[in-house]
Scaffold this motif. Structure first.
Motif, PDB file in Angstrom:
ATOM      1  N   UNK A 171     -22.801  22.062  21.908  1.00 38.51           N
ATOM      2  CA  UNK A 171     -23.364  21.539  20.672  1.00 38.51           C
ATOM      3  C   UNK A 171     -22.241  20.931  19.815  1.00 38.51           C
ATOM      4  N   UNK A 172     -22.598  19.779  19.112  1.00 40.41           N
ATOM      5  CA  UNK A 172     -21.516  19.228  18.338  1.00 40.41           C
ATOM      6  C   UNK A 172     -21.414  20.231  16.838  1.00 40.41           C
ATOM      7  N   UNK A 173     -22.177  20.839  16.560  1.00 43.87           N
ATOM      8  CA  UNK A 173     -21.914  21.680  15.413  1.00 43.87           C
ATOM      9  C   UNK A 173     -20.900  22.851  15.903  1.00 43.87           C
ATOM     10  N   UNK A 174     -20.628  22.964  17.103  1.00 41.93           N
ATOM     11  CA  UNK A 174     -19.761  24.128  17.191  1.00 41.93           C
ATOM     12  C   UNK A 174     -18.231  23.561  17.801  1.00 41.93           C
ATOM     13  N   UNK A 175     -18.136  22.120  17.485  1.00 38.82           N
ATOM     14  CA  UNK A 175     -17.000  21.594  17.888  1.00 38.82           C
ATOM     15  C   UNK A 175     -16.073  21.357  16.584  1.00 38.82           C
ATOM     16  N   UNK A 176     -14.741  21.540  16.661  1.00 33.06           N
ATOM     17  CA  UNK A 176     -13.853  21.353  15.512  1.00 33.06           C
ATOM     18  C   UNK A 176     -13.602  20.134  15.030  1.00 33.06           C
ATOM     19  N   UNK A 177     -13.225  20.097  13.528  1.00 38.81           N
ATOM     20  CA  UNK A 177     -12.784  19.131  12.909  1.00 38.81           C
ATOM     21  C   UNK A 177     -12.011  19.215  11.903  1.00 38.81           C
ATOM     22  N   UNK A 178     -11.351  18.289  11.199  1.00 28.53           N
ATOM     23  CA  UNK A 178     -10.365  18.672  10.135  1.00 28.53           C
ATOM     24  C   UNK A 178     -11.066  18.221   8.590  1.00 28.53           C
ATOM     25  N   UNK A 179     -10.453  19.104   7.641  1.00 28.60           N
ATOM     26  CA  UNK A 179     -10.688  18.756   6.264  1.00 28.60           C
ATOM     27  C   UNK A 179      -9.025  18.665   5.766  1.00 28.60           C
ATOM     28  N   UNK A 180      -8.678  17.517   5.542  1.00 30.51           N
ATOM     29  CA  UNK A 180      -7.321  17.497   5.157  1.00 30.51           C
ATOM     30  C   UNK A 180      -6.566  18.161   6.372  1.00 30.51           C
ATOM     31  N   UNK A 181      -5.449  19.201   5.926  1.00 33.98           N
ATOM     32  CA  UNK A 181      -4.980  19.771   6.947  1.00 33.98           C
ATOM     33  C   UNK A 181      -5.539  20.878   7.566  1.00 33.98           C
ATOM     34  N   UNK A 182      -6.664  21.279   7.218  1.00 36.06           N
ATOM     35  CA  UNK A 182      -7.454  22.534   7.535  1.00 36.06           C
ATOM     36  C   UNK A 182      -8.263  22.144   8.842  1.00 36.06           C
ATOM     37  N   UNK A 183      -7.639  23.180  10.074  1.00 37.29           N
ATOM     38  CA  UNK A 183      -8.374  22.989  11.013  1.00 37.29           C
ATOM     39  C   UNK A 183      -9.894  23.614  11.063  1.00 37.29           C
ATOM     40  N   UNK A 184     -10.942  22.981  10.830  1.00 40.15           N
ATOM     41  CA  UNK A 184     -11.999  24.288  10.848  1.00 40.15           C
ATOM     42  C   UNK A 184     -12.682  24.030  12.080  1.00 40.15           C
ATOM     43  N   UNK A 185     -12.945  25.286  12.501  1.00 37.85           N
ATOM     44  CA  UNK A 185     -13.215  25.616  14.261  1.00 37.85           C
ATOM     45  C   UNK A 185     -14.813  24.950  14.483  1.00 37.85           C
ATOM     46  N   UNK A 186     -15.732  24.943  13.506  1.00 34.07           N
ATOM     47  CA  UNK A 186     -16.922  24.136  13.946  1.00 34.07           C
ATOM     48  C   UNK A 186     -17.390  23.635  12.647  1.00 34.07           C
ATOM     49  N   UNK A 245     -25.400  15.825  12.343  1.00 33.83           N
ATOM     50  CA  UNK A 245     -23.937  15.700  12.716  1.00 33.83           C
ATOM     51  C   UNK A 245     -23.963  14.603  13.677  1.00 33.83           C
ATOM     52  N   UNK A 246     -24.588  14.579  14.522  1.00 31.93           N
ATOM     53  CA  UNK A 246     -24.673  13.704  15.793  1.00 31.93           C
ATOM     54  C   UNK A 246     -25.036  12.191  15.270  1.00 31.93           C
ATOM     55  N   UNK A 247     -25.550  11.995  14.349  1.00 37.83           N
ATOM     56  CA  UNK A 247     -26.148  10.839  13.556  1.00 37.83           C
ATOM     57  C   UNK A 247     -24.817  10.240  13.029  1.00 37.83           C
ATOM     58  N   UNK A 248     -23.856  10.883  12.776  1.00 39.80           N
ATOM     59  CA  UNK A 248     -22.576  10.320  12.418  1.00 39.80           C
ATOM     60  C   UNK A 248     -21.811  10.232  11.219  1.00 39.80           C
ATOM     61  N   UNK A 249     -22.682  10.338  10.228  1.00 40.63           N
ATOM     62  CA  UNK A 249     -22.154   9.886   8.834  1.00 40.63           C
ATOM     63  C   UNK A 249     -21.898  11.064   8.186  1.00 40.63           C
ATOM     64  N   UNK A 250     -22.413  12.184   8.363  1.00 44.57           N
ATOM     65  CA  UNK A 250     -22.176  13.808   8.084  1.00 44.57           C
ATOM     66  C   UNK A 250     -21.226  14.479   8.911  1.00 44.57           C
ATOM     67  N   UNK A 251     -20.073  14.915   8.237  1.00 48.55           N
ATOM     68  CA  UNK A 251     -19.211  15.874   9.295  1.00 48.55           C
ATOM     69  C   UNK A 251     -19.351  17.309   9.215  1.00 48.55           C
ATOM     70  N   UNK A 252     -19.982  17.713   8.141  1.00 42.50           N
ATOM     71  CA  UNK A 252     -20.056  19.175   8.010  1.00 42.50           C
ATOM     72  C   UNK A 252     -21.231  19.622   7.529  1.00 42.50           C
ATOM     73  N   UNK A 253     -22.210  20.741   7.633  1.00 38.05           N
ATOM     74  CA  UNK A 253     -23.373  21.092   7.236  1.00 38.05           C
ATOM     75  C   UNK A 253     -22.606  22.444   6.157  1.00 38.05           C
ATOM     76  N   UNK A 254     -23.113  22.587   5.123  1.00 34.37           N
ATOM     77  CA  UNK A 254     -22.916  23.905   4.540  1.00 34.37           C
ATOM     78  C   UNK A 254     -24.205  24.473   4.168  1.00 34.37           C
ATOM     79  N   UNK A 255     -24.182  25.850   3.952  1.00 33.26           N
ATOM     80  CA  UNK A 255     -25.337  26.874   4.017  1.00 33.26           C
ATOM     81  C   UNK A 255     -25.022  27.818   2.796  1.00 33.26           C
TER      82      UNK A 255
END
Ligand SMILES: Cc1cc2nc3c(=O)[nH]c(=O)nc-3n(C[C@H](O)[C@H](O)[C@H](O)COP(=O)(O)O)c2cc1C
Length: 377
Positions: free
Chosen positions: A1-16, A318-328
């Motif tokens: 699932x893409x929601x379990x894939x890493x991505x970066x915010x600035x230099x923060x490596x976020x694991x999902x 997230x798959x749609x492409x314009x949003x990078x993270x979901x917050x809850x």
């Protein structure tokens, strides 16, 4: 699932792609210090699989306190305590990151007698008239935010998020509804954004350019004469250009609770009785149109908050492409291990949160935030 894939915010490596949105804990001492209750909360959240935790808002100046038992960050004496939050999250050892949220209440507070704001515009929920800030006071608050960001860095946080949404002080500077100033901090969009530019520049002097500064902002104030999405985009672009690392897109101010329903004709599913920035069950991902617009304006990650109530909805967004993270926020009050549950299946998994908003009522009980539904079980 893409929601379990890493991505970066600035230099923060976020694991999902899942973030715990800032949630006022109501667990601090009366003076604003961290307590063992905080550490327990943040350890549980980190163990629950979330990629990045944003703490509840901490006040940057004694005259910026929003509520009792709120974390304070207006003095170096708070660094030692708040560092324990960063340490406990990192200590879990699963790569979870943590960002400190900082705020000033401005004209929306029950904890401060004399409230301050860019302009004296009556606040209809607290029924208080704030005092217009002097130029010197604005400079003092800019310095307070800059110092708070430096303290967040000193305390070992991976970044800091400025709370610029929901009608608090920064939000009230951005909004034409609450900012009627005629000096360089009011009037044009550029002038209303100036406070954030000045805070950012001061923070860079104090904490360096590499320390990520995020912003939670309104895509709309949900007020007829408030900030609208067209202007929010211009603001976000300007701030991304100077170096803000990410934008979390929310909406609303306290006074929308007091407006008559006719003012909401343009958004028929919105229920004014429900708490401004907090959504409703049958209107999932209610900030999505605004967050998409902001993402068009900036080339840094955009975080969507509000009413995201299943793993498949998060995945689709997230798959749609314009949003990078979901917050809850609310779902994690009930289920701190929700991310682990969501990642465990490709089938739809919802949330046990029923969006009743009663967690908001628990904030003044003095016990720390909790889910009222869990109490009933
Ligand atoms: C109990 C509670 C406390 C909150 N505290 C904060 C806060 O400290 N800072 C903030 O930016 N938003 C705060 N919010 C708003 C949430 O971060 C979020 O924007 C909102 O709840 C919508 O997300 P959700 O549908 O996932 O709950 C709070 C909301 C609730 C219900």
């Amino acid at each position: 699932m893409i929601i379990n894939k890493p991505y970066k915010i600035g230099n923060i490596e976020v694991k999902n792609r899942l973030i715990r949105s800032a949630t006022f804990e109501a667990m601090a001492t009366d003076e604003g210090y961290v307590t063992p209750q905080h550490l327990n909360l943040y350890k549980n959240l980190a163990e629950g699989g979330i990629g990045l935790i944003i703490t509840g808002f901490a006040y940057v100046h004694p005259n910026g306190q929003s509520a009792h038992r709120q974390l304070a960050i207006y003095d170096d004496k708070f660094i030692k305590g708040i560092k324990q939050i960063a340490d406990v999250v990192h200590g879990v050892g699963n790569g979870c990151k943590v960002v400190l949220q900082i705020a000033h209440c401005g004209r929306q507070t029950g904890a401060i007698e004399e409230t301050i704001a860019p302009s004296a515009v009556f606040e209809t929920y607290t029924e208080k008239m704030p005092r217009e800030m002097t130029h010197n006071e604005i400079e003092e608050i800019i310095e307070a935010f800059g110092l708070a960001i430096r303290r967040g860095k000193d305390a070992g946080f991976d970044g800091v998020q400025i709370h610029g949404a929901h009608g608090w002080l920064i939000s009230s500077f951005l909004s034409p509804y609450t900012n009627k100033r005629s000096d360089e901090f009011g009037g044009s969009t550029e002038n209303r954004t100036r406070i954030l530019v000045d805070i950012y520049n001061r923070a860079v002097e104090l904490a360096g350019r590499d320390f990520p500064i995020l912003l939670k902002m309104n895509g709309t104030d949900f007020l007829p004469s408030g900030l609208q999405i067209e202007e929010a985009k211009i603001i976000a672009k300007r701030l991304a250009d100077i170096g803000f690392a990410s934008f979390e897109v929310s909406g609303g101010m306290w006074e929308i609770i007091t407006l008559p329903p006719k003012d909401f004709d343009w958004r028929p599913t919105f229920i004014p009785e429900s708490r401004l920035n907090v959504g409703i069950e049958h209107d999932p991902a209610y900030n999505l149109p605004f967050a998409k617009e902001i993402s068009q304006a900036v080339d840094v990650p955009v975080i969507l908050i509000g009413g995201i109530n299943s793993n498949l909805l998060a995945e689709e967004i997230i798959n749609e492409g314009s949003i990078d993270f979901i917050s809850l926020c609310r779902p994690l009050i009930r289920e701190p291990d929700l991310p682990n549950k969501w990642f465990a299946s490709e089938q739809k998994i919802g949330v046990r949160c029923i969006y009743c908003n009663e967690c908001l009522g628990t904030l003044s009980e003095g016990k720390g935030v909790y889910c009222v539904q869990d109490e009933k079980v």
